[in-house]
Design an enzyme around this catalytic site. Structure first.
Site, short mmCIF file in Angstrom:
data_model
loop_
_atom_site.label_atom_id
_atom_site.label_comp_id
_atom_site.label_asym_id
_atom_site.label_seq_id
_atom_site.Cartn_x
_atom_site.Cartn_y
_atom_site.Cartn_z
N VAL A 171 0.97 -1.00 -0.16
CA VAL A 171 0.10 -0.28 0.07
C VAL A 171 0.79 1.20 -0.09
O VAL A 171 0.63 2.39 -0.79
CB VAL A 171 -0.90 -0.05 1.09
CG1 VAL A 171 -1.82 1.40 1.23
CG2 VAL A 171 -1.93 -1.18 1.17
N ALA A 214 2.74 -2.46 9.35
CA ALA A 214 2.15 -3.30 10.08
C ALA A 214 2.71 -4.85 9.98
O ALA A 214 3.78 -4.95 9.29
CB ALA A 214 0.65 -3.64 9.36
N TYR A 251 -5.02 0.97 8.21
CA TYR A 251 -5.70 -0.15 7.87
C TYR A 251 -5.77 -1.25 8.63
O TYR A 251 -5.04 -1.62 9.56
CB TYR A 251 -5.04 -0.53 6.30
CG TYR A 251 -4.50 0.54 5.46
CD1 TYR A 251 -5.74 0.91 4.52
CD2 TYR A 251 -3.46 1.28 5.53
CE1 TYR A 251 -5.38 2.07 3.77
CE2 TYR A 251 -3.34 2.24 4.78
CZ TYR A 251 -4.26 2.72 3.89
OH TYR A 251 -4.06 3.66 2.91
N TYR A 289 -3.00 -12.48 14.49
CA TYR A 289 -2.84 -11.27 13.42
C TYR A 289 -4.03 -10.53 13.71
O TYR A 289 -3.98 -9.23 14.00
CB TYR A 289 -2.50 -11.71 12.20
CG TYR A 289 -2.63 -10.72 11.21
CD1 TYR A 289 -1.78 -9.72 11.13
CD2 TYR A 289 -3.71 -10.66 10.30
CE1 TYR A 289 -1.86 -8.72 9.97
CE2 TYR A 289 -3.97 -9.81 9.54
CZ TYR A 289 -3.10 -8.81 9.25
OH TYR A 289 -3.11 -7.80 8.21
N LYS A 297 -4.64 -6.64 15.13
CA LYS A 297 -5.25 -5.69 14.41
C LYS A 297 -6.65 -5.01 14.88
O LYS A 297 -6.58 -3.66 14.98
CB LYS A 297 -5.63 -6.02 13.03
CG LYS A 297 -4.26 -6.54 12.14
CD LYS A 297 -3.36 -5.48 11.75
CE LYS A 297 -3.94 -4.46 10.72
NZ LYS A 297 -2.88 -3.55 10.31
#
Ligand SMILES: NC(=O)c1ccc[n+]([C@@H]2O[C@H](COP(=O)([O-])OP(=O)(O)OC[C@H]3O[C@@H](n4cnc5c(N)ncnc54)[C@H](OP(=O)(O)O)[C@@H]3O)[C@@H](O)[C@H]2O)c1
Length: 293
Positions: A11, A57, A96, A122, A126
């Site tokens: 990204v 991330a 994100y 994960y 997040k």
């Protein structure tokens, strides 16, 4: 000035193609490694960004099961630091998140109001990152996306093309359904949202933001091979076999239903990402032009 955490990821690289260099600063892990949380605030103090886009991330979904603390530091605690700095300095933050925050059961597309219940660590990190950011900073947009691919880095599209060059048979999971998202479409949506940001109260929040339509990894792989051949490439692959997730065990459990309802994004910003197969063609054409697989 917009500060983008991330430099060489999917990204971040896509944003680099879209943002005028004089208004954007890309900061990679070499300059600000989130494993050392104390680096974040001094960097932000130096740069004084008005907007912060967090592409960085810990994205190795399976490895996160064993590197639990590191994954949490990078996906959760870093956002707490960024959020508190942004709140104090009146900056806006876009970050994100993932379809993996949802339980992924049933067949219905999950909306932002659907209950969260990550199936793996994960996803849990997040989700904790989302919560921490929303709590610490009132000027926050979180985009939950899925199955990101691009010309950059490692992703399913590039892996499939590499495998299909040498192998005549492949087994691909056919019972996980979701939307492949082209990183550049996500990057464009991010900039559109920043441009359309009205009052913080009106804009802040969580939005699902993924490619249009849905497919399984099996159909996605077949589409990649078909479109790549149309571009004139020879592949060794002859037979692609659909298999159940149970036949492809991974350390991190994956949800079977990754469909995301994107009505909120459409209503609020009039944004609808292109259908996944249309963007797949764009990505493959660029890989073809750059001879980059
Ligand atoms: N990939 C997917 O399928 C997917 C699906 C759903 C959601 N998402 C989310 O979408 C966002 C962007 O993903 P992506 O696919 O662009 O990721 P990516 O290609 O894996 O890139 C990861 C980025 O994180 C940075 N990073 C990694 N470890 C770091 C550390 N210790 N300290 C600081 N930065 C670090 C890397 O920095 P450098 O630039 O220096 O290498 C890189 O820019 C992430 O929030 C991810 O969770 C991704």
């Amino acid at each position: 000035m917009t500060l983008i955490f991330g430099k060489s990821g999917q990204v971040a690289s896509s944003l680099k193609r879209l943002l005028p260099p004089q208004h954007a600063l890309f900061v990679g892990a070499d300059e600000c490694n989130f494993a050392n949380l104390d680096l974040i605030a001094p960097l932000l103090d130096r740069v004084q960004p008005k907007d912060i886009i967090v592409c960085s991330a810990y994205t190795q979904v399976d490895k996160a099961e064993t590197e639990r603390d590191l994954a949490e530091k990078i996906n959760h605690f870093s956002l707490e630091k960024i959020g508190s700095w942004a709140a104090k300095n009146n900056a806006r933050v876009v970050s994100y998140s993932t379809d993996y925050v949802y339980p992924g059961e049933g067949e219905a597309a999950q909306s932002e109001e659907s209950p969260t219940q990550p199936a793996n660590w994960y996803g849990e990190t997040k989700l904790r990152g989302e919560t921490a950011l929303l709590k610490s900073c009132p000027r926050t947009v979180i985009l939950r996306t899925s199955w990101v691919y691009s010309e950059y880095g490692h992703n399913f599209v590039k892996t499939m093309l590499k495998l299909a060059r040498d192998r005549s048979e492949l087994n691909i999971v056919a019972d996980q359904v979701g939307a492949p998202t082209y990183a550049e479409d996500l990057a464009k949506a991010t900039l559109q949202i920043l441009g359309a940001w009205t009052s913080d109260q009106d804009t802040s929040g969580v939005y699902n933001c993924a490619g249009g339509g849905s497919t399984s990894w099996f159909f996605f792989a077949n589409a990649i091979f078909e479109k790549w051949r149309i571009l004139g490439h020879t592949l060794a692959i002859q037979n692609v076999h659909p298999i159940a997730s149970e036949r492809y065990p991974t350390p991190a459990k994956r949800p079977k239903n990754s469909r995301l309802n994107q009505t909120k994004l459409l209503r609020k910003f009039d944004i609808r990402l292109p259908n996944w197969d249309q963007s797949l063609e764009t990505c493959l054409r660029r890989l073809h032009e750059n001879s980059d697989v």
